[in-house]
Scaffold this motif. Structure first.
Motif, PDB file in Angstrom:
ATOM      1  N   MET A  61       0.846  -1.202   0.109  1.00  0.00           N
ATOM      2  CA  MET A  61      -0.098  -0.067  -0.060  1.00  0.00           C
ATOM      3  C   MET A  61       0.855   1.191   0.089  1.00  0.00           C
ATOM      4  O   MET A  61       0.490   2.259  -0.752  1.00  0.00           O
ATOM      5  CB  MET A  61      -0.991  -0.014   1.166  1.00  0.00           C
ATOM      6  CG  MET A  61      -2.025  -0.985   0.865  1.00  0.00           C
ATOM      7  SD  MET A  61      -3.205  -0.759   2.397  1.00  0.00           S
ATOM      8  CE  MET A  61      -2.353  -1.826   3.665  1.00  0.00           C
ATOM      9  N   TRP A  98      -1.266   3.458   4.381  1.00  0.00           N
ATOM     10  CA  TRP A  98      -1.263   1.948   4.975  1.00  0.00           C
ATOM     11  C   TRP A  98      -1.752   1.957   6.476  1.00  0.00           C
ATOM     12  O   TRP A  98      -1.941   1.058   6.730  1.00  0.00           O
ATOM     13  CB  TRP A  98       0.094   1.603   4.957  1.00  0.00           C
ATOM     14  CG  TRP A  98       1.146   2.648   5.160  1.00  0.00           C
ATOM     15  CD1 TRP A  98       1.938   3.520   4.690  1.00  0.00           C
ATOM     16  CD2 TRP A  98       1.763   2.544   6.692  1.00  0.00           C
ATOM     17  NE1 TRP A  98       2.679   4.435   5.676  1.00  0.00           N
ATOM     18  CE2 TRP A  98       2.672   3.616   6.776  1.00  0.00           C
ATOM     19  CE3 TRP A  98       1.455   1.943   7.834  1.00  0.00           C
ATOM     20  CZ2 TRP A  98       3.167   3.963   7.818  1.00  0.00           C
ATOM     21  CZ3 TRP A  98       1.807   2.243   9.031  1.00  0.00           C
ATOM     22  CH2 TRP A  98       2.990   3.365   9.030  1.00  0.00           C
ATOM     23  N   PRO A 102      -6.353   1.795   6.239  1.00  0.00           N
ATOM     24  CA  PRO A 102      -6.786   1.170   4.929  1.00  0.00           C
ATOM     25  C   PRO A 102      -8.333   1.120   5.259  1.00  0.00           C
ATOM     26  O   PRO A 102      -8.810   0.568   6.186  1.00  0.00           O
ATOM     27  CB  PRO A 102      -6.160  -0.103   4.598  1.00  0.00           C
ATOM     28  CG  PRO A 102      -5.727  -0.621   5.948  1.00  0.00           C
ATOM     29  CD  PRO A 102      -5.383   0.521   6.771  1.00  0.00           C
TER      30      PRO A 102
END
Length: 114
Positions: free
Chosen positions: A95, A102, A105
């Motif tokens: 991510m 991250w 999410p």
């Protein structure tokens, strides 16, 4: 990016790093500032001042690998701390490299109860 072996730890170096550094300079930072072993097989991530560039240092067993990425738009999400490290999972690293936050999410599809 090449998938790291199972059990590989991923460490973000908090704060800003001079990304003019190469293999040796980043390996020295891992030893002195992060107090870790650059030849451990773990991945160490560094972000530049503007936040649009990142470098990853990884010992693959044969030699040091240095991966670099520059985002054309946006910035890499980085911890607010100015020192130390943060550990990521491989999914969080994916991510991060895509420019996704991250840390939080968001699930895009609802979870169906059985």
């Amino acid at each position: 990016m090449i998938a790291p072996p199972s059990g590989t730890r991923i460490w973000i170096a908090a704060g800003v790093t001079d990304l003019r550094r190469g293999f040796d300079g980043l390996a020295a930072l891992v030893q002195t500032q992060l107090q870790a072993e650059p030849f451990s097989g773990h991945i160490f991530a560094f972000r530049g001042r503007r936040g649009d560039r990142i470098k990853l240092l990884w010992w693959d067993g044969d030699g040091l690998c240095l991966f670099a990425k520059r985002l054309e738009r946006g910035r890499f999400v980085w911890p607010q701390a100015t020192g130390g490290t943060v550990s990521l999972t491989p999914a969080q690293l994916s991510m991060l490299l895509e420019g996704i936050d991250w840390r939080r999410p968001i699930r895009t599809a609802p979870v169906h109860a059985a």
